[in-house]
Design a protein around this motif. Structure first.
Motif, mmCIF file in Angstrom:
data_model
loop_
_atom_site.group_PDB
_atom_site.id
_atom_site.type_symbol
_atom_site.label_atom_id
_atom_site.label_comp_id
_atom_site.label_asym_id
_atom_site.label_seq_id
_atom_site.Cartn_x
_atom_site.Cartn_y
_atom_site.Cartn_z
ATOM 1 N N MET A 351 58.317 66.048 56.174
ATOM 2 C CA MET A 351 58.816 65.114 55.170
ATOM 3 C C MET A 351 57.958 65.179 53.904
ATOM 4 O O MET A 351 58.464 65.043 52.791
ATOM 5 C CB MET A 351 58.835 63.692 55.726
ATOM 6 C CG MET A 351 59.919 63.460 56.774
ATOM 7 S SD MET A 351 61.603 63.696 56.143
ATOM 8 C CE MET A 351 61.798 62.212 55.155
ATOM 9 N N GLU A 352 56.651 65.389 54.076
ATOM 10 C CA GLU A 352 55.759 65.511 52.911
ATOM 11 C C GLU A 352 56.115 66.724 52.063
ATOM 12 O O GLU A 352 55.981 66.696 50.838
ATOM 13 C CB GLU A 352 54.298 65.586 53.374
ATOM 14 C CG GLU A 352 53.745 64.260 53.857
ATOM 15 C CD GLU A 352 52.327 64.384 54.383
ATOM 16 O OE1 GLU A 352 51.850 65.541 54.517
ATOM 17 O OE2 GLU A 352 51.692 63.352 54.664
ATOM 18 N N LYS A 353 56.569 67.805 52.719
ATOM 19 C CA LYS A 353 56.967 68.993 51.983
ATOM 20 C C LYS A 353 58.253 68.739 51.193
ATOM 21 O O LYS A 353 58.396 69.196 50.061
ATOM 22 C CB LYS A 353 57.176 70.174 52.946
ATOM 23 C CG LYS A 353 55.888 70.737 53.520
ATOM 24 C CD LYS A 353 56.172 71.932 54.409
ATOM 25 C CE LYS A 353 54.882 72.497 54.993
ATOM 26 N NZ LYS A 353 55.153 73.658 55.880
ATOM 27 N N LYS A 354 59.193 68.006 51.813
ATOM 28 C CA LYS A 354 60.470 67.744 51.154
ATOM 29 C C LYS A 354 60.368 66.609 50.147
ATOM 30 O O LYS A 354 61.036 66.627 49.113
ATOM 31 C CB LYS A 354 61.541 67.417 52.209
ATOM 32 C CG LYS A 354 61.939 68.608 53.078
ATOM 33 C CD LYS A 354 63.028 68.240 54.056
ATOM 34 C CE LYS A 354 63.483 69.445 54.864
ATOM 35 N NZ LYS A 354 64.192 70.445 54.025
ATOM 36 N N TYR A 355 59.536 65.620 50.442
ATOM 37 C CA TYR A 355 59.381 64.445 49.579
ATOM 38 C C TYR A 355 57.883 64.196 49.364
ATOM 39 O O TYR A 355 57.263 63.424 50.104
ATOM 40 C CB TYR A 355 60.053 63.218 50.212
ATOM 41 C CG TYR A 355 61.490 63.467 50.612
ATOM 42 C CD1 TYR A 355 62.514 63.423 49.663
ATOM 43 C CD2 TYR A 355 61.830 63.761 51.939
ATOM 44 C CE1 TYR A 355 63.833 63.664 50.019
ATOM 45 C CE2 TYR A 355 63.146 64.003 52.303
ATOM 46 C CZ TYR A 355 64.142 63.957 51.340
ATOM 47 O OH TYR A 355 65.451 64.193 51.686
ATOM 48 N N PRO A 356 57.286 64.871 48.391
ATOM 49 C CA PRO A 356 55.835 64.812 48.170
ATOM 50 C C PRO A 356 55.260 63.408 48.029
ATOM 51 O O PRO A 356 54.084 63.196 48.326
ATOM 52 C CB PRO A 356 55.651 65.612 46.873
ATOM 53 C CG PRO A 356 56.802 66.565 46.867
ATOM 54 C CD PRO A 356 57.942 65.798 47.453
ATOM 55 N N TYR A 357 56.073 62.430 47.608
ATOM 56 C CA TYR A 357 55.536 61.077 47.433
ATOM 57 C C TYR A 357 55.076 60.458 48.750
ATOM 58 O O TYR A 357 54.294 59.507 48.774
ATOM 59 C CB TYR A 357 56.544 60.171 46.724
ATOM 60 C CG TYR A 357 57.834 59.894 47.480
ATOM 61 C CD1 TYR A 357 57.896 58.917 48.480
ATOM 62 C CD2 TYR A 357 59.011 60.567 47.168
ATOM 63 C CE1 TYR A 357 59.070 58.639 49.160
ATOM 64 C CE2 TYR A 357 60.197 60.295 47.830
ATOM 65 C CZ TYR A 357 60.228 59.337 48.827
ATOM 66 O OH TYR A 357 61.398 59.056 49.494
ATOM 67 N N VAL A 358 55.519 61.017 49.878
ATOM 68 C CA VAL A 358 55.115 60.503 51.191
ATOM 69 C C VAL A 358 53.614 60.702 51.411
ATOM 70 O O VAL A 358 52.980 59.964 52.176
ATOM 71 C CB VAL A 358 55.933 61.185 52.313
ATOM 72 C CG1 VAL A 358 55.440 60.751 53.696
ATOM 73 C CG2 VAL A 358 57.414 60.864 52.166
#
Length: 416
Positions: A351-358
């Motif tokens: 998820m961090e790769k797809k949504y860096p704000y995580v």
């Protein structure tokens, strides 16, 4: 200028004293880099340059020369650290051996110039947790293992990337492609690398591994000329030690005997090998040119074209019934090790790769999951993706000209 021919002239193994004249252009450099042989060919280029038989601007030559010495020195340093790593694993009573890499580099005139992107160490499944701890103590960052992966990736500032192999190949390839026949029958053998004793595979086990490794890449995304040279050099160097009866029986069982004929033909026609370097085979000139065209277009590991990424899926589906008697879709779903729930709610790292704000806070993960749900719904409703692209293992480029052309070649080689 034919950059392919120029590169082959520099890589030839038995004709190193042949009088050649090389003309440089951008395509020449691009071909060398695409196939990761730019440092392998440089010592010969240097000889030609000093003899006045290399048409290359001085500034280009000097840049290449500086890069060669920098990268080969880094490679020597890295190899020394890999040796230290192997000895640390042995001292922890973890049986291990080095695969490929430096064990193949010694077959080249300038071993330090064959630079690997990573080091592969076989440790098996019994000692993986113990091995991970040893790696951490050596300063490696140990990455979480992907569910379908056959190795654990470890990263070190000096040692670079090291892959700890639980198995020789991915589970899918071992089972469906290789019929679980890629097994050890010999004890590890000890070799001397830079005055250091290191374990590697036995002669015949090594021949089978390096050959199937090449075939795996050819049948997945693609394979470059360096891997071809690696394999042919190994088979030539240890011709007397390899049990070719066992080797050939296995290639016939796996339906790869015609591909081996083609490989030997390429070696003789383009890379300076002789027929006596290999076991008896049938020359297949026309098919060799087709395969060589594919190899030269693919480059190292076939990363040059996005259409290649999921080719292994197409081959696996057609290959499946060769050794298996199960339902293909059910088998692939089980191999993927992911439920619908896991596909929707990806783990934090993905998820961090797809949504860096995580990365800012774990508290943002539920918001990202909601965003992903809406994204999945919209992409399916808009027709950009089909539901089975998420629930099944599919190749979205199935009908592309590239896939159809390569599958036609594979069928012609009787590799199904």
């Amino acid at each position: 200028m034919n950059s392919r021919k120029e590169i082959f002239n520099l890589l030839k193994v038995n004709n190193c004293e042949e009088q050649i004249h090389i003309s440089y252009d951008d395509a020449f450099i691009q071909t060398a880099v695409l196939h990761d042989v730019q440092y392998i060919i440089f010592p010969r280029l240097k000889q030609l340059y000093e003899a006045g038989r290399l048409d290359m601007p001085k500034e280009v030559y000097e840049k290449w020369n500086a890069e060669f010495y920098y990268n080969t020195m880094k490679n020597v340093q890295r190899n020394a650290f890999i040796h230290k790593t192997l000895h640390a694993l042995e001292q922890a009573d973890i049986p291990c051996c080095l695969l490929k890499g430096e064990t193949l580099a010694v077959l080249y005139p300038c071993p330090e110039a064959r630079i690997s992107g990573d080091a592969d160490i076989y440790i098996g499944t019994e000692n993986i947790h113990k091995a991970e701890q040893v790696m951490r103590e050596l300063g490696f960052e140990v990455k979480p293992k992907n569910k379908t992966s056959h190795h654990v990736v470890c990263i070190h500032p000096i040692g670079g990337m090291v892959e700890l192999h639980l198995y020789l190949h991915d589970e899918l390839f071992e089972d469906v492609w290789f019929d679980k026949q890629s097994v050890f029958t010999e004890p590890f053998r000890k070799i001397t690398l830079d005055r250091d004793e290191i374990y590697t595979l036995g002669y015949t086990d090594g021949a089978i591994f390096v050959t199937l490794h090449l075939i795996k890449h050819f049948l997945s995304q693609g394979v470059g000329i360096r891997q071809v040279l690696d394999t042919l050099l190994y088979l030539k160097a240890y011709h007397k030690e390899i049990n070719f009866e066992r080797f050939n029986v296995l290639m016939c069982h796996l339906k790869y005997e015609k591909f081996m004929d083609v490989l030997y033909t390429i070696g003789i026609q383009h890379l300076g090998f002789r027929e006596e370097d290999f076991p008896p085979f049938i020359r297949r000139e026309a098919q060799a040119e087709q395969v060589l065209d594919e190899i030269m277009e693919a480059g190292t590991f076939g990363f040059s074209d996005v259409q290649r990424k999921d080719f292994y899926i197409t081959y696996t589906e057609e290959r499946f019934q060769r050794f298996k008697k199960e339902d293909y879709k059910r088998y692939m779903k089980a191999w993927r090790h992911e439920s619908i729930w896991e596909i929707i709610f990806l783990d934090r790292k993905r998820m961090e790769k797809k949504y860096p704000y995580v990365k800012k806070s774990v508290m943002l993960l539920p918001i990202a999951w909601i965003q992903r749900i809406f994204y999945l719904i919209l992409t399916i409703l808009s027709g950009k993706k089909k539901t089975n692209e998420y629930t099944h293992v599919v190749n979205k480029n199935e009908q592309s000209d590239f896939v159809q052309k390569k599958m036609s070649l594979i069928r012609e080689l009787d590799m199904i």
